[in-house]
Write a protein that holds these residues in place. Structure first.
Motif, PDB file in Angstrom:
ATOM      1  N   ASP A 154       0.824  -1.209   0.000  1.00  0.00           N
ATOM      2  CA  ASP A 154       0.000   0.000   0.000  1.00  0.00           C
ATOM      3  C   ASP A 154       0.859   1.259   0.000  1.00  0.00           C
ATOM      4  OD1 ASP A 154      -2.282  -1.629   0.185  1.00  0.00           O
ATOM      5  OD2 ASP A 154      -2.080  -1.745   2.368  1.00  0.00           O
ATOM      6  N   GLU A 155       2.019   1.198   0.670  1.00  0.00           N
ATOM      7  CA  GLU A 155       2.869   2.376   0.796  1.00  0.00           C
ATOM      8  C   GLU A 155       3.566   2.750  -0.511  1.00  0.00           C
ATOM      9  OE1 GLU A 155       5.240  -1.250   2.141  1.00  0.00           O
ATOM     10  OE2 GLU A 155       3.201  -0.466   2.353  1.00  0.00           O
ATOM     11  N   SER A 156       3.380   1.927  -1.548  1.00  0.00           N
ATOM     12  CA  SER A 156       4.003   2.225  -2.842  1.00  0.00           C
ATOM     13  C   SER A 156       3.215   3.250  -3.647  1.00  0.00           C
ATOM     14  CB  SER A 156       4.146   0.940  -3.670  1.00  0.00           C
ATOM     15  OG  SER A 156       5.037   0.041  -3.061  1.00  0.00           O
ATOM     16  N   PHE A 157       2.088   3.732  -3.115  1.00  0.00           N
ATOM     17  CA  PHE A 157       1.229   4.637  -3.878  1.00  0.00           C
ATOM     18  C   PHE A 157       0.817   5.838  -3.042  1.00  0.00           C
ATOM     19  CE2 PHE A 157       0.789   0.482  -5.790  1.00  0.00           C
ATOM     20  CZ  PHE A 157       0.823   0.757  -7.145  1.00  0.00           C
ATOM     21  N   VAL A 158       0.497   6.906  -3.755  1.00  0.00           N
ATOM     22  CA  VAL A 158      -0.064   8.111  -3.143  1.00  0.00           C
ATOM     23  C   VAL A 158      -1.130   8.656  -4.088  1.00  0.00           C
ATOM     24  CG1 VAL A 158       1.689   9.626  -4.153  1.00  0.00           C
ATOM     25  CG2 VAL A 158       0.443  10.358  -2.120  1.00  0.00           C
ATOM     26  N   VAL A 159      -2.212   9.191  -3.504  1.00  0.00           N
ATOM     27  CA  VAL A 159      -3.297   9.774  -4.291  1.00  0.00           C
ATOM     28  C   VAL A 159      -3.485  11.219  -3.847  1.00  0.00           C
ATOM     29  CG1 VAL A 159      -5.761   9.699  -4.843  1.00  0.00           C
ATOM     30  CG2 VAL A 159      -4.468   7.569  -4.617  1.00  0.00           C
ATOM     31  N   ALA A 160      -3.403  12.137  -4.812  1.00  0.00           N
ATOM     32  CA  ALA A 160      -3.663  13.556  -4.539  1.00  0.00           C
ATOM     33  C   ALA A 160      -5.119  13.842  -4.879  1.00  0.00           C
ATOM     34  CB  ALA A 160      -2.741  14.439  -5.368  1.00  0.00           C
ATOM     35  N   THR A 161      -5.842  14.422  -3.957  1.00  0.00           N
ATOM     36  CA  THR A 161      -7.261  14.736  -4.161  1.00  0.00           C
ATOM     37  C   THR A 161      -7.455  16.249  -4.181  1.00  0.00           C
ATOM     38  OG1 THR A 161      -7.700  14.673  -1.777  1.00  0.00           O
ATOM     39  CG2 THR A 161      -7.936  12.605  -2.999  1.00  0.00           C
ATOM     40  N   GLY A 162      -8.622  16.674  -4.643  1.00  0.00           N
ATOM     41  CA  GLY A 162      -8.931  18.101  -4.674  1.00  0.00           C
ATOM     42  C   GLY A 162      -8.060  18.898  -5.613  1.00  0.00           C
ATOM     43  N   VAL A 163      -7.587  18.270  -6.692  1.00  0.00           N
ATOM     44  CA  VAL A 163      -6.738  18.955  -7.670  1.00  0.00           C
ATOM     45  C   VAL A 163      -7.627  19.788  -8.592  1.00  0.00           C
ATOM     46  CG1 VAL A 163      -5.116  18.653  -9.563  1.00  0.00           C
ATOM     47  CG2 VAL A 163      -5.002  17.146  -7.569  1.00  0.00           C
ATOM     48  N   ALA A 164      -7.383  21.092  -8.612  1.00  0.00           N
ATOM     49  CA  ALA A 164      -8.212  21.992  -9.419  1.00  0.00           C
ATOM     50  C   ALA A 164      -7.747  21.991 -10.874  1.00  0.00           C
ATOM     51  CB  ALA A 164      -8.149  23.407  -8.859  1.00  0.00           C
ATOM     52  N   VAL A 165      -8.703  21.863 -11.802  1.00  0.00           N
ATOM     53  CA  VAL A 165      -8.419  21.935 -13.234  1.00  0.00           C
ATOM     54  C   VAL A 165      -9.437  22.866 -13.879  1.00  0.00           C
ATOM     55  CG1 VAL A 165      -7.336  19.675 -13.465  1.00  0.00           C
ATOM     56  CG2 VAL A 165      -9.810  19.838 -13.568  1.00  0.00           C
ATOM     57  N   PRO A 166      -9.085  23.504 -14.992  1.00  0.00           N
ATOM     58  CA  PRO A 166      -9.994  24.474 -15.607  1.00  0.00           C
ATOM     59  C   PRO A 166     -11.230  23.848 -16.224  1.00  0.00           C
ATOM     60  CG  PRO A 166      -8.006  24.194 -16.932  1.00  0.00           C
ATOM     61  CD  PRO A 166      -7.765  23.479 -15.653  1.00  0.00           C
ATOM     62  N   VAL A 167     -11.119  22.585 -16.719  1.00  0.00           N
ATOM     63  CA  VAL A 167     -12.277  21.933 -17.348  1.00  0.00           C
ATOM     64  C   VAL A 167     -12.399  20.519 -16.822  1.00  0.00           C
ATOM     65  CG1 VAL A 167     -12.266  23.277 -19.447  1.00  0.00           C
ATOM     66  CG2 VAL A 167     -10.830  21.259 -19.323  1.00  0.00           C
TER      67      VAL A 167
END
Length: 523
Positions: free
Chosen positions: A510-523
């Motif tokens: 499990d420690e081999s991954f990271v997920v970034a959430t709430g990433v703002a994009v224009p579309v």
């Protein structure tokens, strides 16, 4: 047909006698000539007189079928003739390993072979072949396939098996051929109503594909009566080899493992041993490793693909390719969906975004150097994700990013202080971001202008697979479109193709991954 040794000897003698009587040079006789003549003799009703003379008179029933043949009563079979047969056999064997003429001799080997023992004993030389002989009819190897592994097709052609044939193709040709043959197999299943033996008939008579017909006949002998409609293994294997590379996770380095009985237990090392320093005559400290376990169990992956009946009726190979590509694309999307968004439990894999053991980072909380309070990323954010994984001592053998196309375009358009593009060149030329490979999939959706980014060592993601790909078709079924409307396949002259595979997806670390959430994009 069961022959005695004497009858077999007579048959061999008759084959060579007929070939020589037809003007064949004994040293030029080939295996194709022998097989064609042998089949002609068998189909004619048995072993007859080699030269067409000296046989038993009509109505003479004093001997049973095949009795007394080859026992010296035939005046054609003489010691000189047997010697000629042996010379011909030696010449056949020699021609398999040597060119027809020796370099520099200027004399064809066929002419040299005429000066054999028969000529030395005063026998008349064999008739020379004509200068421009008529092309021989293709050998009809009606029985040879039962005894010889020649690699020939059923109609006697020189084609080899599907597996051997595609090995010599370029990668694009191989993909097209695999898609096309798989699509053709689906069409045969559709036209046959799911009856495998009838599918073999359709393959042979509608598509003129004797090779596929043989595969369906072999499948009919092994298919369970209560099973789904299986695609012949030789085609299913190739399409599965194309299915997984079409997935984002496999393209980045995910590993495939077989689940022979529908389950697979994989031990994993949670914490390892460490080497410790100690003083002289002091007790060496113990560090015991801690183990965990990842368990994969088969989940039914299904795809329902509406297909135009006009497309299925066509015998064009290009149309076969479209059918194969559509089925493969939908199955590949299903594997990726389970890897990213599966909810876990009995019927779905536990996806990366729903795995609570995977590190989650909210973009707005990363700090002003990496993202704004609204989640708008800076150029330093990709390296921030890389550091978040590498600090866990993760193997760096298959690291990579996954995000949707909106994030891709955002990074491509990111500029430095003097107006130059920061990532555009490496993303366009090398398909990397901050030096690490990336792949895009719109299975990672955008909601209210926010989306996710995943980064990790994809070699630690396992795809377990069990069994063969099952295909079933229906002309009377219905399906629900994206707007929620029920569509009748029958009313729209469509056929529903249902594909079923059994797979599961899990993380080895499990420690081999990271997920970034709430990433703002224009579309």
């Amino acid at each position: 047909m069961k022959l005695t040794q004497e009858q077999l000897a007579a048959l061999i003698a008759q084959v060579f006698a007929n070939l020589i009587a037809a003007g064949k040079d004994p040293s030029a006789i080939t295996q194709d000539d022998i097989m064609a003549e042998m089949n002609a003799i068998i189909e004619a009703g048995g072993i007859g007189d080699p030269a067409g003379e000296g046989g038993a008179p009509e109505g003479d029933e004093s001997k049973g079928e095949g009795e007394g043949e080859g026992e010296g009563g035939d005046p054609t079979i003489t010691p000189e003739f047997i010697s000629q047969v042996l010379d011909a056999l030696k010449a056949c064997q020699k021609s398999a390993g040597e060119p027809s003429a020796k370099p520099g001799s200027g004399e064809p080997a066929a002419q040299k072979g005429a000066e054999g023992p028969s000529a030395q004993k005063g026998a008349a030389p064999a008739p020379a072949p004509a200068a421009t002989p008529a092309p021989a009819a293709p050998a009809q190897r009606k029985y040879s396939s039962l005894f010889l592994s020649t690699g020939a097709s059923r109609d006697g052609g020189a084609t080899s098996g599907f597996k051997a044939r595609i090995q010599s193709m370029s990668a694009p040709e191989r993909r097209k051929t695999a898609y096309g043959m798989f699509g053709r197999a689906v069409k045969c299943i559709h036209a046959s109503g799911g009856e495998v033996e009838r599918a073999a008939y359709v393959a042979e008579h509608k598509f003129n594909d004797a090779e596929m017909a043989r595969e369906f006949k072999a499948l009919a002998a092994t298919q369970p009566t209560d099973g789904g409609y299986l695609v012949p293994e030789v085609y299913a294997d190739e399409i599965i080899e194309l299915l997984y590379p079409a997935t984002v996770i496999y393209d980045l380095g995910a590993r495939r493992l077989a689940m022979d009985h529908g389950n697979l237990n994989i031990p994993k090392l949670k914490t390892g041993t460490r080497a410790m320093y100690t003083g002289e005559n002091r007790k060496i400290p113990k560090t015991a490793p801690k183990f965990g376990n990842i368990r994969l169990s088969s989940k039914k992956l299904t795809a329902l693909i509406p297909m135009s009946n006009d497309l299925l009726r066509s015998t064009s190979f290009d149309n076969d390719v479209i059918v194969g590509q559509d089925v493969t694309k939908q199955m590949a999307l299903g594997v990726d969906w389970g890897a990213f968004r599966g909810t876990g439990g009995e019927f779905q894999p536990l996806g990366l975004f729903n795995n609570k053991a995977v590190q989650n980072i909210k973009a707005a909380d990363a700090g002003a150097s990496y993202a704004s309070a609204d989640g708008v990323l800076t150029a330093m954010f990709p390296n921030f994700l890389v550091a978040s994984v590498l600090k866990n001592n993760v193997y760096a053998d298959a690291l990579g990013f996954v995000f949707n196309t909106s994030v891709e375009q955002f990074f491509k358009s990111m500029r430095d202080q003097v107006g130059g593009f920061i990532f555009a060149e490496e993303m366009n030329k090398q398909r990397t971001l901050a030096g690490y490979p990336y792949r895009t999939t719109n299975l990672i959706d955008t909601e209210d202008g926010k989306t996710k980014i995943a980064f990790g060592n994809w070699n630690d993601l396992i795809i377990g697979e069990q069994g063969a790909l099952e295909i079933e078709t229906s002309r009377e079924g219905s399906w629900t479109d994206e707007a929620g409307n029920l569509v009748s396949a029958f009313e729209n002259d469509q056929t529903l193709i249902r594909a079923i595979d059994n797979v599961d997806v899990g993380l080895r670390h499990d420690e081999s991954f990271v997920v970034a959430t709430g990433v703002a994009v224009p579309v």
